[in-house]
Design an enzyme around this catalytic site. Sequence first.
Site, PDB file in Angstrom:
ATOM      1  N   PHE A 168       0.847  -1.193   0.000  1.00 56.04           N
ATOM      2  CA  PHE A 168       0.000   0.000   0.000  1.00 56.04           C
ATOM      3  C   PHE A 168       0.891   1.255   0.000  1.00 56.04           C
ATOM      4  O   PHE A 168       1.876   1.312   0.738  1.00 56.04           O
ATOM      5  CB  PHE A 168      -0.884  -0.018   1.245  1.00 56.04           C
ATOM      6  CG  PHE A 168      -1.979   1.003   1.228  1.00 56.04           C
ATOM      7  CD1 PHE A 168      -3.132   0.791   0.499  1.00 56.04           C
ATOM      8  CD2 PHE A 168      -1.859   2.178   1.938  1.00 56.04           C
ATOM      9  CE1 PHE A 168      -4.155   1.731   0.484  1.00 56.04           C
ATOM     10  CE2 PHE A 168      -2.867   3.130   1.929  1.00 56.04           C
ATOM     11  CZ  PHE A 168      -4.020   2.909   1.196  1.00 56.04           C
ATOM     12  N   ASP A 220       1.812  -5.212   8.473  1.00 56.75           N
ATOM     13  CA  ASP A 220       0.619  -4.378   8.397  1.00 56.75           C
ATOM     14  C   ASP A 220      -0.589  -5.302   8.256  1.00 56.75           C
ATOM     15  O   ASP A 220      -0.674  -6.086   7.300  1.00 56.75           O
ATOM     16  CB  ASP A 220       0.725  -3.420   7.202  1.00 56.75           C
ATOM     17  CG  ASP A 220      -0.403  -2.387   7.202  1.00 56.75           C
ATOM     18  OD1 ASP A 220      -1.491  -2.687   7.736  1.00 56.75           O
ATOM     19  OD2 ASP A 220      -0.195  -1.293   6.646  1.00 56.75           O
ATOM     20  N   TYR A 260     -10.927   0.929  10.561  1.00 53.04           N
ATOM     21  CA  TYR A 260     -12.168   1.260   9.842  1.00 53.04           C
ATOM     22  C   TYR A 260     -12.509   0.296   8.712  1.00 53.04           C
ATOM     23  O   TYR A 260     -13.469   0.503   7.998  1.00 53.04           O
ATOM     24  CB  TYR A 260     -12.133   2.700   9.313  1.00 53.04           C
ATOM     25  CG  TYR A 260     -10.922   3.056   8.463  1.00 53.04           C
ATOM     26  CD1 TYR A 260     -10.829   2.639   7.149  1.00 53.04           C
ATOM     27  CD2 TYR A 260      -9.888   3.817   8.989  1.00 53.04           C
ATOM     28  CE1 TYR A 260      -9.725   2.962   6.384  1.00 53.04           C
ATOM     29  CE2 TYR A 260      -8.777   4.149   8.228  1.00 53.04           C
ATOM     30  CZ  TYR A 260      -8.706   3.719   6.922  1.00 53.04           C
ATOM     31  OH  TYR A 260      -7.611   4.030   6.170  1.00 53.04           O
ATOM     32  N   LYS A 261     -11.705  -0.751   8.515  1.00 51.25           N
ATOM     33  CA  LYS A 261     -11.994  -1.711   7.446  1.00 51.25           C
ATOM     34  C   LYS A 261     -12.836  -2.843   8.036  1.00 51.25           C
ATOM     35  O   LYS A 261     -13.998  -2.638   8.356  1.00 51.25           O
ATOM     36  CB  LYS A 261     -10.695  -2.172   6.808  1.00 51.25           C
ATOM     37  CG  LYS A 261     -10.039  -1.023   6.026  1.00 51.25           C
ATOM     38  CD  LYS A 261      -8.659  -1.328   5.518  1.00 51.25           C
ATOM     39  CE  LYS A 261      -8.128  -0.122   4.732  1.00 51.25           C
ATOM     40  NZ  LYS A 261      -6.670  -0.142   4.603  1.00 51.25           N
ATOM     41  N   ARG A 267     -12.395  -4.669  -7.456  1.00 53.14           N
ATOM     42  CA  ARG A 267     -12.094  -5.242  -6.155  1.00 53.14           C
ATOM     43  C   ARG A 267     -13.379  -5.423  -5.353  1.00 53.14           C
ATOM     44  O   ARG A 267     -14.165  -4.486  -5.213  1.00 53.14           O
ATOM     45  CB  ARG A 267     -11.151  -4.281  -5.430  1.00 53.14           C
ATOM     46  CG  ARG A 267     -10.410  -4.863  -4.273  1.00 53.14           C
ATOM     47  CD  ARG A 267      -9.387  -3.857  -3.772  1.00 53.14           C
ATOM     48  NE  ARG A 267     -10.026  -2.749  -3.103  1.00 53.14           N
ATOM     49  CZ  ARG A 267      -9.549  -2.165  -1.997  1.00 53.14           C
ATOM     50  NH1 ARG A 267      -8.424  -2.588  -1.459  1.00 53.14           N
ATOM     51  NH2 ARG A 267     -10.180  -1.160  -1.441  1.00 53.14           N
TER      52      ARG A 267
HETATM   53  C1  LIG Z   1      -6.022   1.014   4.377  1.00 53.30           C
HETATM   54  C2  LIG Z   1      -4.561   0.876   4.552  1.00 53.30           C
HETATM   55  C3  LIG Z   1      -3.826   1.882   5.168  1.00 53.30           C
HETATM   56  C4  LIG Z   1      -4.515   3.145   5.599  1.00 53.30           C
HETATM   57  O1  LIG Z   1      -3.711   4.025   6.290  1.00 53.30           O
HETATM   58  P1  LIG Z   1      -4.376   5.323   6.929  1.00 53.30           P
HETATM   59  O2  LIG Z   1      -3.310   5.893   7.750  1.00 53.30           O
HETATM   60  O3  LIG Z   1      -5.583   4.880   7.689  1.00 53.30           O
HETATM   61  O4  LIG Z   1      -4.823   6.208   5.813  1.00 53.30           O
HETATM   62  C5  LIG Z   1      -2.461   1.680   5.350  1.00 53.30           C
HETATM   63  N1  LIG Z   1      -1.860   0.541   4.930  1.00 53.30           N
HETATM   64  C6  LIG Z   1      -2.559  -0.443   4.314  1.00 53.30           C
HETATM   65  C7  LIG Z   1      -1.865  -1.677   3.878  1.00 53.30           C
HETATM   66  C8  LIG Z   1      -3.916  -0.302   4.105  1.00 53.30           C
HETATM   67  O5  LIG Z   1      -4.599  -1.256   3.479  1.00 53.30           O
END
Ligand SMILES: *Cc1c(COP(=O)(O)O)cnc(C)c1O
Length: 428
Positions: free
Chosen positions: A128, A197, A222-223, A387
Amino acid sequence: MNLDDCRRLDAEDPLAALRAQFHLPEGVIYLDGNSLGVLPRAAPARIAEVVAREWGDGLIRSWNTAGWFDLPQRLGDKLARLIGAAPGEVVCTDSTSINLYKVLFAALSQVLQASPARRVVLSERSNFPTDLYIAESLCRERGFTLRLIEADELPAALNDEVAVLMLTHVNYRTGAMHDMKAVTAAAHAVGALTVWDLAHSAGAVPVALNDSQADFAIGCGYKYLNGGPGAPAFAWVHTRHAGQFMQPLSGWWGHAAPFEFTPHYRPAPGVARYLCGTQPIIALAALECGLDTVLAAADFDGERGAMAALRQKSLALTDAFIALVEQRLPGRFQLVTPRDPARRGSQVCLALQDGGPGAYAIVQALIARGVIGDFRAGDSQMPDILRFGFTPLYLGFEDVWGAVEHLVQVMETDEWKRPEFNQKLAVT
Ligand SMILES: *Cc1c(COP(=O)(O)O)cnc(C)c1O
């Protein structure tokens, strides 16, 4: 597989009752819980209570009387059950990006002390972006090199130059999942530390942090944890590092005794030092409602933990989706997510078989029909992706049927070619 089969699977589904925990808008099939989870029904009343009673009436007294002060740790203890950690090892705080900065800094500091010659942070090119951006700037600041590889170059890319292996357990784009235990063992065998992560893992797939002997982990609220937009994220550290690691954002909330107001920083013992400043209590209260929706699944499979029953259903849902797409739209899409259940998370990604444009517009046409998934742009290595996230807490097999039925109609009528579906919006 047909609609009757899907209805039969729903009727036999022991987790079906968990859907009642959520506010799901009429006419929506929500396949984006991997981006923003659904509102728990308990959340509005709980948030109202925190605002009116705890803040409104309790005022500053609520830090002591309403349990505000240790809320990050209390939620961390609840979350620990979902990620194979123990109470006292997790805090819910800050964002995923900020927590990554903290744990990666901590890991690099640890390596610099023990083996200063190691100068490489290894990660995946398809990680990401925020993870890569944070790592890039930290590496620049601290004299490390960020080396990016493809997943299939692991474990060969691990060598004695590597200080930290930083990976996202389930890839946000493809849904491919690493074997955390095997990869961690391979990293440790060359003397590297691991940072995981769990953004697409926590609440989505079983995670065994302690059993895997992982070093540091972070993840998103939040996911799949349904904590609400921008919910606090979380951080974990293995107890073998807990007393030593350096937290660069050394704010007063992570001090051993914040209310002594001493001029010098003394880190709190253990994971509490991950806290930086005053915590967002209203957001944490919403996150607790989300965590409780996932923990409710434990009642269905208490012995194996909440995630075993959810995983079983998640794989059944994604299997059904893949089977229906291939049965009803043969030759139109390729499966980007690994077919092997051991190697995929709780999402399915498709790309157009012909590699042509249209993925974005197809997603927009589906959204207009109430089937909410999302689009992720491709690059030189990867096609454009449709997705679809499958959250077993609130999705059933008839939803899967409905989503594929809409996809069939969008494809067979060329509905996606309409101009209104071909204009890019700011958030895809
Ligand atoms: C959704 C996601 C994030 C989100 O980071 P924020 O700090 O909440 O914007 C980070 N890393 C991964 C791998 C994600 O899927």
